[in-house]
Design a protein around this motif. Structure first.
Motif, PDB file in Angstrom:
ATOM      1  N   THR A   1     -27.967 -46.927  -4.602  1.00 21.20           N
ATOM      2  CA  THR A   1     -27.605 -46.947  -3.189  1.00 21.20           C
ATOM      3  C   THR A   1     -28.842 -47.241  -2.336  1.00 21.20           C
ATOM      4  O   THR A   1     -29.926 -46.731  -2.604  1.00 21.20           O
ATOM      5  CB  THR A   1     -27.022 -45.578  -2.771  1.00 21.20           C
ATOM      6  N   ILE A   2     -28.661 -48.081  -1.328  1.00 21.42           N
ATOM      7  CA  ILE A   2     -29.713 -48.288  -0.330  1.00 21.42           C
ATOM      8  C   ILE A   2     -29.183 -47.763   0.999  1.00 21.42           C
ATOM      9  O   ILE A   2     -28.103 -48.169   1.441  1.00 21.42           O
ATOM     10  CB  ILE A   2     -30.070 -49.784  -0.181  1.00 21.42           C
ATOM     11  N   LEU A   3     -29.919 -46.855   1.611  1.00 22.62           N
ATOM     12  CA  LEU A   3     -29.547 -46.384   2.945  1.00 22.62           C
ATOM     13  C   LEU A   3     -30.375 -47.167   3.958  1.00 22.62           C
ATOM     14  O   LEU A   3     -31.605 -47.181   3.898  1.00 22.62           O
ATOM     15  CB  LEU A   3     -29.819 -44.884   3.092  1.00 22.62           C
ATOM     16  N   ALA A   4     -29.706 -47.831   4.883  1.00 22.65           N
ATOM     17  CA  ALA A   4     -30.408 -48.564   5.933  1.00 22.65           C
ATOM     18  C   ALA A   4     -30.196 -47.827   7.245  1.00 22.65           C
ATOM     19  O   ALA A   4     -29.124 -47.277   7.487  1.00 22.65           O
ATOM     20  CB  ALA A   4     -29.868 -49.985   6.033  1.00 22.65           C
ATOM     21  N   THR A   5     -31.225 -47.778   8.084  1.00 23.76           N
ATOM     22  CA  THR A   5     -31.066 -47.093   9.366  1.00 23.76           C
ATOM     23  C   THR A   5     -32.167 -47.518  10.326  1.00 23.76           C
ATOM     24  O   THR A   5     -32.990 -48.381  10.017  1.00 23.76           O
ATOM     25  CB  THR A   5     -31.042 -45.556   9.173  1.00 23.76           C
ATOM     26  N   PHE A   6     -32.173 -46.908  11.508  1.00 26.08           N
ATOM     27  CA  PHE A   6     -33.218 -47.172  12.496  1.00 26.08           C
ATOM     28  C   PHE A   6     -34.397 -46.217  12.258  1.00 26.08           C
ATOM     29  O   PHE A   6     -34.217 -45.077  11.825  1.00 26.08           O
ATOM     30  CB  PHE A   6     -32.682 -46.961  13.916  1.00 26.08           C
ATOM     31  N   GLY A   7     -35.597 -46.676  12.595  1.00 23.72           N
ATOM     32  CA  GLY A   7     -36.821 -45.935  12.303  1.00 23.72           C
ATOM     33  C   GLY A   7     -36.886 -44.551  12.912  1.00 23.72           C
ATOM     34  O   GLY A   7     -37.482 -43.632  12.343  1.00 23.72           O
ATOM     35  N   ASP A   8     -36.259 -44.388  14.066  1.00 21.14           N
ATOM     36  CA  ASP A   8     -36.339 -43.115  14.779  1.00 21.14           C
ATOM     37  C   ASP A   8     -35.757 -41.945  14.002  1.00 21.14           C
ATOM     38  O   ASP A   8     -36.124 -40.795  14.217  1.00 21.14           O
ATOM     39  CB  ASP A   8     -35.572 -43.245  16.106  1.00 21.14           C
ATOM     40  N   VAL A   9     -34.799 -42.236  13.106  1.00 25.33           N
ATOM     41  CA  VAL A   9     -34.071 -41.172  12.413  1.00 25.33           C
ATOM     42  C   VAL A   9     -34.897 -40.575  11.275  1.00 25.33           C
ATOM     43  O   VAL A   9     -34.669 -39.444  10.852  1.00 25.33           O
ATOM     44  CB  VAL A   9     -32.753 -41.734  11.820  1.00 25.33           C
ATOM     45  N   LEU A  10     -35.864 -41.350  10.805  1.00 25.69           N
ATOM     46  CA  LEU A  10     -36.528 -41.041   9.540  1.00 25.69           C
ATOM     47  C   LEU A  10     -37.143 -39.648   9.472  1.00 25.69           C
ATOM     48  O   LEU A  10     -37.107 -38.988   8.449  1.00 25.69           O
ATOM     49  CB  LEU A  10     -37.610 -42.099   9.283  1.00 25.69           C
ATOM     50  N   ARG A  11     -37.737 -39.195  10.567  1.00 27.48           N
ATOM     51  CA  ARG A  11     -38.490 -37.940  10.511  1.00 27.48           C
ATOM     52  C   ARG A  11     -37.703 -36.738  11.023  1.00 27.48           C
ATOM     53  O   ARG A  11     -38.232 -35.633  11.103  1.00 27.48           O
ATOM     54  CB  ARG A  11     -39.802 -38.088  11.296  1.00 27.48           C
TER      55      ARG A  11
ATOM     56  N   ARG B   1     -34.234 -48.187   3.916  1.00 23.27           N
ATOM     57  CA  ARG B   1     -34.815 -49.342   4.613  1.00 23.27           C
ATOM     58  C   ARG B   1     -34.659 -49.167   6.123  1.00 23.27           C
ATOM     59  O   ARG B   1     -33.595 -48.764   6.594  1.00 23.27           O
ATOM     60  CB  ARG B   1     -34.108 -50.641   4.199  1.00 23.27           C
ATOM     61  N   ILE B   2     -35.730 -49.523   6.821  1.00 26.30           N
ATOM     62  CA  ILE B   2     -35.697 -49.476   8.281  1.00 26.30           C
ATOM     63  C   ILE B   2     -35.333 -50.856   8.813  1.00 26.30           C
ATOM     64  O   ILE B   2     -35.967 -51.844   8.454  1.00 26.30           O
ATOM     65  CB  ILE B   2     -37.081 -49.080   8.843  1.00 26.30           C
ATOM     66  N   LEU B   3     -34.339 -50.910   9.662  1.00 22.75           N
ATOM     67  CA  LEU B   3     -33.931 -52.189  10.240  1.00 22.75           C
ATOM     68  C   LEU B   3     -34.205 -52.190  11.742  1.00 22.75           C
ATOM     69  O   LEU B   3     -34.095 -51.162  12.411  1.00 22.75           O
ATOM     70  CB  LEU B   3     -32.440 -52.435  10.007  1.00 22.75           C
ATOM     71  N   TYR B   4     -34.581 -53.340  12.252  1.00 19.55           N
ATOM     72  CA  TYR B   4     -34.732 -53.488  13.697  1.00 19.55           C
ATOM     73  C   TYR B   4     -33.424 -53.957  14.320  1.00 19.55           C
ATOM     74  O   TYR B   4     -33.094 -53.613  15.437  1.00 19.55           O
ATOM     75  CB  TYR B   4     -35.853 -54.477  14.023  1.00 19.55           C
TER      76      TYR B   4
ATOM     77  N   ASN C   1     -28.756 -57.775  -2.318  1.00 22.98           N
ATOM     78  CA  ASN C   1     -28.674 -56.714  -3.331  1.00 22.98           C
ATOM     79  C   ASN C   1     -27.235 -56.508  -3.786  1.00 22.98           C
ATOM     80  O   ASN C   1     -26.633 -55.451  -3.551  1.00 22.98           O
ATOM     81  CB  ASN C   1     -29.233 -55.397  -2.758  1.00 22.98           C
ATOM     82  N   PRO C   2     -26.672 -57.518  -4.446  1.00 28.39           N
ATOM     83  CA  PRO C   2     -25.231 -57.456  -4.772  1.00 28.39           C
ATOM     84  C   PRO C   2     -24.860 -56.321  -5.715  1.00 28.39           C
ATOM     85  O   PRO C   2     -23.702 -55.888  -5.718  1.00 28.39           O
ATOM     86  CB  PRO C   2     -24.964 -58.822  -5.436  1.00 28.39           C
ATOM     87  N   THR C   3     -25.834 -55.815  -6.489  1.00 28.08           N
ATOM     88  CA  THR C   3     -25.486 -54.749  -7.431  1.00 28.08           C
ATOM     89  C   THR C   3     -25.631 -53.362  -6.816  1.00 28.08           C
ATOM     90  O   THR C   3     -25.350 -52.354  -7.460  1.00 28.08           O
ATOM     91  CB  THR C   3     -26.376 -54.816  -8.682  1.00 28.08           C
ATOM     92  N   LYS C   4     -26.098 -53.304  -5.565  1.00 26.15           N
ATOM     93  CA  LYS C   4     -26.307 -51.995  -4.920  1.00 26.15           C
ATOM     94  C   LYS C   4     -25.214 -51.727  -3.890  1.00 26.15           C
ATOM     95  O   LYS C   4     -24.610 -52.643  -3.340  1.00 26.15           O
ATOM     96  CB  LYS C   4     -27.662 -51.981  -4.199  1.00 26.15           C
ATOM     97  N   LYS C   5     -25.039 -50.431  -3.628  1.00 20.73           N
ATOM     98  CA  LYS C   5     -24.182 -50.044  -2.518  1.00 20.73           C
ATOM     99  C   LYS C   5     -25.075 -49.860  -1.290  1.00 20.73           C
ATOM    100  O   LYS C   5     -26.042 -49.099  -1.347  1.00 20.73           O
ATOM    101  CB  LYS C   5     -23.457 -48.735  -2.826  1.00 20.73           C
ATOM    102  N   ILE C   6     -24.763 -50.550  -0.216  1.00 22.90           N
ATOM    103  CA  ILE C   6     -25.573 -50.452   0.995  1.00 22.90           C
ATOM    104  C   ILE C   6     -24.813 -49.591   2.009  1.00 22.90           C
ATOM    105  O   ILE C   6     -23.636 -49.847   2.289  1.00 22.90           O
ATOM    106  CB  ILE C   6     -25.824 -51.837   1.635  1.00 22.90           C
ATOM    107  N   VAL C   7     -25.465 -48.564   2.520  1.00 18.73           N
ATOM    108  CA  VAL C   7     -24.837 -47.738   3.558  1.00 18.73           C
ATOM    109  C   VAL C   7     -25.722 -47.785   4.804  1.00 18.73           C
ATOM    110  O   VAL C   7     -26.912 -47.467   4.736  1.00 18.73           O
ATOM    111  CB  VAL C   7     -24.658 -46.279   3.090  1.00 18.73           C
ATOM    112  N   PHE C   8     -25.141 -48.217   5.896  1.00 25.33           N
ATOM    113  CA  PHE C   8     -25.892 -48.241   7.155  1.00 25.33           C
ATOM    114  C   PHE C   8     -25.601 -46.955   7.923  1.00 25.33           C
ATOM    115  O   PHE C   8     -24.464 -46.671   8.265  1.00 25.33           O
ATOM    116  CB  PHE C   8     -25.503 -49.462   7.987  1.00 25.33           C
ATOM    117  N   PHE C   9     -26.643 -46.176   8.157  1.00 26.01           N
ATOM    118  CA  PHE C   9     -26.522 -44.939   8.933  1.00 26.01           C
ATOM    119  C   PHE C   9     -26.688 -45.345  10.397  1.00 26.01           C
ATOM    120  O   PHE C   9     -27.790 -45.588  10.865  1.00 26.01           O
ATOM    121  CB  PHE C   9     -27.614 -43.963   8.479  1.00 26.01           C
ATOM    122  N   ALA C  10     -25.531 -45.475  11.070  1.00 24.72           N
ATOM    123  CA  ALA C  10     -25.519 -46.059  12.415  1.00 24.72           C
ATOM    124  C   ALA C  10     -25.421 -44.962  13.465  1.00 24.72           C
ATOM    125  O   ALA C  10     -24.478 -44.176  13.459  1.00 24.72           O
ATOM    126  CB  ALA C  10     -24.340 -47.008  12.550  1.00 24.72           C
ATOM    127  N   ILE C  11     -26.406 -44.900  14.325  1.00 22.02           N
ATOM    128  CA  ILE C  11     -26.386 -43.886  15.377  1.00 22.02           C
ATOM    129  C   ILE C  11     -26.616 -44.566  16.720  1.00 22.02           C
ATOM    130  O   ILE C  11     -26.987 -45.726  16.779  1.00 22.02           O
ATOM    131  CB  ILE C  11     -27.480 -42.820  15.149  1.00 22.02           C
TER     132      ILE C  11
END
Lengths: 342, 388
Positions: B99-109, B128-131, B143-153
């Motif tokens: 699994t890859i979790l993608a999100t905005f940088g602010d959430v990380l800490r 992964r941090i996305l702009y 990344n076709p073999t991975k599950k990508i989840v975008f943590f959207a806030i």
């Protein structure tokens, strides 16, 4: 060895392939050394060193920048300038460098050759010799293409005494050029943000400029190379080490509009953007004009200017006088500003 | 797509002109004196948006205004109002295999019950941090073999680009992508805040970016029902001061209206097209937020048409009230307490070891106080003349 070849694990195994790599890439670029250079250690002649001064400066730095090539420089230029500048701001005359290379299996030989050639070219400009080195090859994925470590030895002339603890009340703060160019250039070169702007890294060897400055203004006590943490971090460290309050003047800060725009967009502060050819100087007020004139006379100091002053002693603080006559504390940022910047 | 700076040239200098700042400050201080006298106390202005809190401190506007103006910092920081369960859920997702979790940088800490995403990342989770949210579709392709989840806030500002990304993912038939949504909308947030009646407020500096999406008209209930004036502001020093001037003028003339001091980008109706898109994609429900409690029309899941991208069910449901959020965080979020009135502020809670999101986020009020207001400058007079 042809440029369309790639690095294999054999190049790091110490056999024939290793020897070919050393001959064709490193010896060719760094020039014919005396026989000692290819032994287990380089041997330094003490009288040659003591002719320049009475103390040795010794420093090391590793370079993992991504991408390897960016406007204004590449990892090779960076690897020489970084260590040369660390020595120079310590008041030393940089003399010798070592170079350690960690190569990823599959790296095109041409990429390595380019990096090594720019290292050699930059070393010639900085008048330092790369006299010992090492190469390791690791399997694909264990490093990203190419990492370089350089260490350097320099000699400090007897009368020079540079130390971050020696800032004093009234000292003025000078920089030799625009703030944050390297950080902005590398950020744009990565093309992750979909932004384009004409922006080049300031990557440059500053030992010539610093030698000029020390010759004309020998009373300079504090010099720092404003690399990874930027001007803000360096001034913080000086304020802390000398226990002084430093005030900056917002309208005097030399920041290119492109750099400011990137920072505004991303909520970053140019004061914490990396530089690779920018030093911070604290100079007694009486020598400020002379120091600025000397800096501006050098190709790497054309845009030198005063950005602030030590306004108080016995209190460690860094703040900025804004354009509106308010004051703003400058705090060190938390977390990552930009990874793999140098 | 690339943007060149020459196309985007915006004359920031005009909006940071010291002469105009000085003139506006003088007028604002005069107006504030009059209003404060009739109120018998300082004027209390809430800047809803965390971006405004930082803009005010960064330019030092607060130091130029007199003691008759007090800023109350609002809840407009999407990371700050995130409930701890949201972080815990994202953490759980990031720890799953492939699994890859993608999100905005602010959430990380932001600290959760089991640590922050940054800590999980250091232990090997692929985060992964996305702009731009749209980058997540490329991540899924790559990344076709991975599950990508975008943590959207985020508030209404970020919701359109996420809604468009979800639509785009559907059009492209992307199979390995889901969205874990925690969206809060601004208007229900404001009405919830006003309904609690905890903070004594005379008016609002309205958010800038949210208003680009929503338009200025949507705030009418704030004036009509709650009798509070609101002026929408941009983020440059002169933007904020102009809005403050208009707000104080209203108060001094005993008017109560919705006004727009950011008309260069905010229209009356907002961006109608993306408002429709948001309604098509997001399902409204009541969610529990830090400090605010239940807020209507929040978004935690997607409309049935987009169910294949809905990540709300991938993580186990946690019970809503096992979090040990500091009550002080809640007080600060609703303007009942200032950051430096929290007994933990700067002691056990610092940016290095934050106890709450307010100390972490680039829009958090506590982070702003810590960064800009630690040292009282009036106690630190220069000993050496400044000649710059």
């Amino acid at each position: 060895m042809r440029d369309n070849e790639v690095i294999t694990l054999a190049h790091g195994a110490g056999g024939r392939a290793s020897a070919q790599l050393i001959d064709n890439i490193f010896v060719e670029a760094f020039g014919a050394q005396d026989e000692a250079a290819l032994q287990d250690s380089a041997v330094l002649d003490l009288p040659t060193l003591t002719a320049f001064g009475n103390r040795l400066a010794f420093t090391t730095d590793s370079f993992v920048v991504s991408p390897l090539i960016f406007p204004g420089g590449d990892i090779g230029k960076l690897a020489v300038c970084g260590t040369v500048n660390d020595l120079a701001v310590s008041g030393a005359v940089p003399m010798y460098l070592s170079a350690g290379f960690i190569l990823e299996e599959g790296l095109p030989i041409s990429v390595l050759r380019t990096a090594v050639q720019t290292m050699a070219k930059t070393a010639r400009e900085a008048q330092v010799r790369i006299i010992t080195g090492d190469t390791k090859v690791v399997a694909k994925g264990q490093v990203d293409q190419l990492f370089i470590n350089t260490s350097g030895v320099g000699v400090i002339p007897a009368q020079i005494n540079i130390n971050s603890t020696l800032a004093d009340g009234g000292d003025v703060v000078l920089v030799n050029g625009f703030i944050g160019d390297h950080g902005a250039a590398v950020m744009l070169a990565r093309q992750e943000l979909g932004l384009e702007a004409s922006m080049a890294s300031d990557c440059a060897p500053l030992n010539g400029l610093i030698a000029d400055l020390l010759q004309h203004c020998p009373d300079i006590r504090v010099m720092r190379d404003a690399t990874r943490g930027g001007v803000g971090t360096v001034l913080h460290e000086i304020a802390h080490a000398s226990n002084v309050t430093i005030s900056l003047d917002e309208k005097s800060l030399p920041i290119r509009p492109q750099t400011q725009a990137i920072c505004d967009l991303l909520g970053m502060d140019p004061l914490f953007f990396a530089n690779e050819g920018l030093a911070v100087f604290l100079v007694p007020k009486s020598q400020a004009d002379k120091a600025l004139a000397v800096l501006r006379d050098n190709q790497y100091g054309r845009h030198a200017c005063q950005i602030g002053q030590v306004v108080k002693t016995e209190q460690s603080l860094l703040y900025i006088n804004t354009n509106f006559n308010s004051k703003r504390m400058i705090e060190l940022p938390y977390g990552i500003q930009l990874p793999r910047i140098c | 797509m690339t943007n060149s700076f020459s196309e985007l040239t915006f004359n920031t200098r005009a909006f940071r002109n010291p002469d105009i700042v000085t003139s506006l400050v003088k007028q604002i201080n005069q107006l504030a004196d009059g209003v404060a006298e009739s109120l018998g106390r300082p004027v209390q202005i809430m800047e809803v948006c965390g971006g405004h809190t930082h803009a005010i401190f960064h330019s030092g506007i607060d130091q130029l205004l007199n003691e008759n103006i007090e800023f109350i910092h609002g809840p407009g920081c999407p990371v700050c109002v995130l409930p701890a369960q949201a972080i815990d859920k994202a953490t759980w997702v990031a720890q799953q295999a492939d699994t890859i979790l993608a999100t905005f940088g602010d959430v990380l800490r932001v600290p959760g019950a089991k640590g922050s995403l940054q800590q999980i990342q250091a232990q090997g989770a692929d985060i992964r941090i996305l702009y731009s949210p749209l980058d997540v579709t490329q991540l899924a392709f790559d990344n076709p073999t991975k599950k990508i989840v975008f943590f959207a806030i985020g508030f209404d500002t970020t919701m359109p680009s996420i809604a468009l990304t979800i639509q785009s993912a559907k059009q492209q038939h992307i199979q390995n992508l889901k969205f874990l949504c925690y969206h809060i909308r601004l208007m229900p947030t404001l009405t919830t805040l006003l309904d609690t009646g905890e903070a004594e407020l005379d008016g609002f500096i309205g958010p800038g970016h949210v208003s680009i999406v929503l338009g200025s008209e949507c705030y009418q209930p704030i004036a009509a029902k709650y009798h509070k004036p609101l002026v929408i502001a941009g983020f440059e020093p002169i933007d904020v001061l102009q809005a403050l001037h208009m707000l104080l003028l209203q108060l001094s003339q005993q008017r109560c209206e919705i006004e727009n001091a950011y008309s260069r980008v905010v229209s009356k109706q907002g961006n109608v097209l993306v408002q429709q898109t948001m309604n098509e994609v997001f399902k409204n429900s009541e969610l529990n937020w830090r400090g605010l409690g239940n807020v209507a029309n929040s978004v935690g899941s997607l409309q049935p048409e987009y169910a294949q991208f809905d990540g709300s069910l991938v993580a186990p449901q946690s019970s809503p009230c096992e979090c040990d959020d500091s009550k002080y965080c809640a007080d600060v979020l609703i303007g009942k307490r200032k950051p430096n009135q929290c007994p933990l502020f700067g002691r056990s809670c610092t940016p290095e070891s934050p106890l709450g999101a307010l100390m972490v986020s680039s829009e958090g009020a506590c982070a702003a106080y810590y960064k800009y207001k630690q040292i009282p400058f009036n106690e630190s007079q220069p000993e050496y003349s400044e000649d710059a």
